[in-house]
Scaffold this motif. Structure first.
Motif, PDB file in Angstrom:
ATOM      1  N   ILE A  83      59.890  34.184  32.307  1.00  0.00           N
ATOM      2  CA  ILE A  83      58.758  35.101  32.198  1.00  0.00           C
ATOM      3  C   ILE A  83      58.672  35.614  30.760  1.00  0.00           C
ATOM      4  CG2 ILE A  83      57.860  37.363  32.915  1.00  0.00           C
ATOM      5  CD1 ILE A  83      57.508  35.322  35.053  1.00  0.00           C
ATOM      6  N   SER A  84      57.429  35.782  30.264  1.00  0.00           N
ATOM      7  CA  SER A  84      57.238  36.192  28.866  1.00  0.00           C
ATOM      8  C   SER A  84      56.884  37.661  28.700  1.00  0.00           C
ATOM      9  CB  SER A  84      56.126  35.343  28.228  1.00  0.00           C
ATOM     10  OG  SER A  84      56.471  33.977  28.243  1.00  0.00           O
ATOM     11  N   TYR A  85      56.557  38.365  29.803  1.00  0.00           N
ATOM     12  CA  TYR A  85      56.131  39.765  29.717  1.00  0.00           C
ATOM     13  C   TYR A  85      57.016  40.642  30.609  1.00  0.00           C
ATOM     14  CZ  TYR A  85      51.897  37.690  27.737  1.00  0.00           C
ATOM     15  OH  TYR A  85      51.018  36.979  26.960  1.00  0.00           O
ATOM     16  N   CYS A  86      57.328  41.831  30.105  1.00  0.00           N
ATOM     17  CA  CYS A  86      58.219  42.735  30.831  1.00  0.00           C
ATOM     18  C   CYS A  86      57.597  43.242  32.129  1.00  0.00           C
ATOM     19  CB  CYS A  86      58.604  43.923  29.932  1.00  0.00           C
ATOM     20  SG  CYS A  86      59.660  43.455  28.535  1.00  0.00           S
ATOM     21  N   ASP A  87      56.309  43.594  32.118  1.00  0.00           N
ATOM     22  CA  ASP A  87      55.654  44.061  33.338  1.00  0.00           C
ATOM     23  C   ASP A  87      55.702  42.995  34.430  1.00  0.00           C
ATOM     24  OD1 ASP A  87      55.083  46.375  32.013  1.00  0.00           O
ATOM     25  OD2 ASP A  87      52.906  46.169  32.056  1.00  0.00           O
ATOM     26  N   GLU A  88      55.382  41.760  34.042  1.00  0.00           N
ATOM     27  CA  GLU A  88      55.379  40.655  34.994  1.00  0.00           C
ATOM     28  C   GLU A  88      56.794  40.394  35.508  1.00  0.00           C
ATOM     29  OE1 GLU A  88      54.065  35.918  35.190  1.00  0.00           O
ATOM     30  OE2 GLU A  88      53.612  37.137  33.418  1.00  0.00           O
TER      31      GLU A  88
ATOM     32  N   ASP B 149      65.626  39.432  26.589  1.00  0.00           N
ATOM     33  CA  ASP B 149      65.554  39.810  25.175  1.00  0.00           C
ATOM     34  C   ASP B 149      65.231  41.297  25.127  1.00  0.00           C
ATOM     35  OD1 ASP B 149      65.428  39.754  22.442  1.00  0.00           O
ATOM     36  OD2 ASP B 149      63.739  38.373  22.310  1.00  0.00           O
ATOM     37  N   LEU B 150      65.274  41.881  23.927  1.00  0.00           N
ATOM     38  CA  LEU B 150      64.905  43.290  23.765  1.00  0.00           C
ATOM     39  C   LEU B 150      63.532  43.450  23.122  1.00  0.00           C
ATOM     40  CD1 LEU B 150      68.272  44.883  22.555  1.00  0.00           C
ATOM     41  CD2 LEU B 150      67.310  44.876  24.860  1.00  0.00           C
ATOM     42  N   SER B 151      63.188  42.558  22.209  1.00  0.00           N
ATOM     43  CA  SER B 151      61.927  42.679  21.459  1.00  0.00           C
ATOM     44  C   SER B 151      60.918  41.640  21.933  1.00  0.00           C
ATOM     45  CB  SER B 151      62.189  42.503  19.961  1.00  0.00           C
ATOM     46  OG  SER B 151      63.101  43.469  19.487  1.00  0.00           O
ATOM     47  N   PHE B 152      59.679  42.097  22.113  1.00  0.00           N
ATOM     48  CA  PHE B 152      58.602  41.214  22.557  1.00  0.00           C
ATOM     49  C   PHE B 152      57.380  41.414  21.662  1.00  0.00           C
ATOM     50  CE2 PHE B 152      61.435  41.692  26.071  1.00  0.00           C
ATOM     51  CZ  PHE B 152      61.405  40.474  26.744  1.00  0.00           C
ATOM     52  N   GLU B 153      56.776  40.308  21.231  1.00  0.00           N
ATOM     53  CA  GLU B 153      55.605  40.395  20.363  1.00  0.00           C
ATOM     54  C   GLU B 153      54.410  40.938  21.123  1.00  0.00           C
ATOM     55  OE1 GLU B 153      54.455  36.899  18.279  1.00  0.00           O
ATOM     56  OE2 GLU B 153      55.959  37.192  16.707  1.00  0.00           O
TER      57      GLU B 153
ATOM     58  N   GLY C 133      62.538  45.269  26.045  1.00  0.00           N
ATOM     59  CA  GLY C 133      63.577  44.959  27.013  1.00  0.00           C
ATOM     60  C   GLY C 133      64.337  46.193  27.459  1.00  0.00           C
ATOM     61  N   ASP C 134      64.497  47.146  26.534  1.00  0.00           N
ATOM     62  CA  ASP C 134      65.169  48.405  26.883  1.00  0.00           C
ATOM     63  C   ASP C 134      64.433  49.107  28.021  1.00  0.00           C
ATOM     64  OD1 ASP C 134      65.122  47.870  23.825  1.00  0.00           O
ATOM     65  OD2 ASP C 134      66.980  49.008  24.085  1.00  0.00           O
ATOM     66  N   GLU C 135      63.095  49.174  27.915  1.00  0.00           N
ATOM     67  CA  GLU C 135      62.296  49.849  28.934  1.00  0.00           C
ATOM     68  C   GLU C 135      62.361  49.092  30.257  1.00  0.00           C
ATOM     69  OE1 GLU C 135      58.338  50.551  27.551  1.00  0.00           O
ATOM     70  OE2 GLU C 135      58.987  51.681  25.793  1.00  0.00           O
TER      71      GLU C 135
ATOM     72  N   LEU D 278      71.765  45.191  40.205  1.00  0.00           N
ATOM     73  CA  LEU D 278      71.343  43.902  39.662  1.00  0.00           C
ATOM     74  C   LEU D 278      72.043  43.645  38.325  1.00  0.00           C
ATOM     75  CD1 LEU D 278      69.601  41.406  39.809  1.00  0.00           C
ATOM     76  CD2 LEU D 278      67.669  42.742  38.934  1.00  0.00           C
ATOM     77  N   LYS D 279      72.637  42.484  38.173  1.00  0.00           N
ATOM     78  CA  LYS D 279      73.381  42.173  36.949  1.00  0.00           C
ATOM     79  C   LYS D 279      72.440  41.740  35.823  1.00  0.00           C
ATOM     80  CE  LYS D 279      77.828  41.296  39.076  1.00  0.00           C
ATOM     81  NZ  LYS D 279      79.039  40.455  39.112  1.00  0.00           N
ATOM     82  N   ILE D 280      72.740  42.229  34.623  1.00  0.00           N
ATOM     83  CA  ILE D 280      71.851  42.014  33.477  1.00  0.00           C
ATOM     84  C   ILE D 280      72.667  41.595  32.256  1.00  0.00           C
ATOM     85  CG2 ILE D 280      70.183  43.062  31.905  1.00  0.00           C
ATOM     86  CD1 ILE D 280      69.587  45.122  34.140  1.00  0.00           C
ATOM     87  N   ILE D 281      72.215  40.536  31.602  1.00  0.00           N
ATOM     88  CA  ILE D 281      72.762  40.126  30.307  1.00  0.00           C
ATOM     89  C   ILE D 281      71.636  40.194  29.286  1.00  0.00           C
ATOM     90  CG2 ILE D 281      73.712  38.220  28.952  1.00  0.00           C
ATOM     91  CD1 ILE D 281      75.071  37.205  31.484  1.00  0.00           C
ATOM     92  N   VAL D 282      71.881  40.879  28.178  1.00  0.00           N
ATOM     93  CA  VAL D 282      70.906  40.937  27.095  1.00  0.00           C
ATOM     94  C   VAL D 282      71.212  39.806  26.116  1.00  0.00           C
ATOM     95  CG1 VAL D 282      70.133  42.267  25.090  1.00  0.00           C
ATOM     96  CG2 VAL D 282      70.466  43.402  27.288  1.00  0.00           C
ATOM     97  N   PHE D 283      70.162  39.111  25.669  1.00  0.00           N
ATOM     98  CA  PHE D 283      70.278  38.026  24.686  1.00  0.00           C
ATOM     99  C   PHE D 283      69.324  38.358  23.549  1.00  0.00           C
ATOM    100  CE2 PHE D 283      69.486  33.334  23.636  1.00  0.00           C
ATOM    101  CZ  PHE D 283      70.681  33.218  22.928  1.00  0.00           C
TER     102      PHE D 283
END
Length: 222
Positions: free
Chosen positions: A33-38, A59-63, A74-76, A88-93
């Protein structure tokens, strides 16, 4: 090993690399998925259907491509996930290497892994997935290990937060010094305040006091 994984990343070239990294791990279903809301809606729908994701890689940053988004980083997204799906398990890349941001994710948002997008990033991502799937240990890329190492981590104190709060209210250093003295906080001299502000600006990579206040607000410190 995880059977259902969601990758939240807006660059196709990175997604291609992640696909390669995940090959051979016996993950039955991987969605991108490319969008945080989606991404959040997909996580919620999967949960409601009784087919929840077991791991989120984000990821943390999205254009900003002009698509309206409530969750802009990604933080939000992770904060919202933690509120509704705490287990839910989360890995940040991510390419982000600022210690305060990683510490916030580790200490406050309770992520399970942090992988730096570096030369060894995809190899580290495979390691992170293996560690997170088989244990309760937190995984962080070796190059960033000092960020969360208890002997090396720089702690932000209550007096630091109070100092930033006074700045946010427009108080000058002389007035801040007076306030600290009234509360019995030491050191409280103007020179000590100047030194601490310099340290905090360097630590948070802030350009000026106003920028420092803005960063502190972003991370919920004040």
């Amino acid at each position: 090993m995880f059977k259902k994984v969601l990758v939240v990343e807006d660059f196709d070239v990175i997604n291609s690399g992640i696909k390669m990294a995940l090959e051979g791990l016996n993950i039955e279903e991987v969605d991108y998925i490319s969008y945080c809301d989606e991404a959040f809606l997909k996580i919620k729908n999967a949960f409601l259907k009784g087919e929840p994701y077991q791991l989120i890689i984000s990821d943390l940053s999205f254009e900003n491509d002009g698509t309206p988004q409530e969750l802009k980083s990604g933080d939000e997204l992770i904060e919202k996930i933690r509120h509704e799906f705490p287990d839910l398990k989360i890995i940040v890349f991510s390419v982000e290497d600022k210690s305060y941001r990683i510490q916030n994710l580790y200490k406050n948002l309770k992520i399970q892994g942090y992988v730096w997008k570096s030369r060894n990033g995809l190899k580290d991502l495979r390691k992170a997935i293996d560690v997170v799937s088989t244990s309760d240990h937190f995984y962080i890329s070796p190059d960033l290990n000092s960020v969360i190492h208890p002997k090396k981590t720089i702690e932000i104190t209550d007096s630091d937060i109070l100092l930033i709060e006074y700045l946010s209210k427009g108080l000058l250093q002389e007035a801040i010094s007076k306030k600290l003295k009234e509360k019995g906080i030491s050191p409280s001299s103007i020179s000590a305040i100047e030194k601490r502000l310099k340290f905090l600006k360097e630590h948070f990579n802030a350009n000026n006091p106003a920028h420092l206040v803005a960063i502190a607000k972003d991370f919920g410190l004040i």
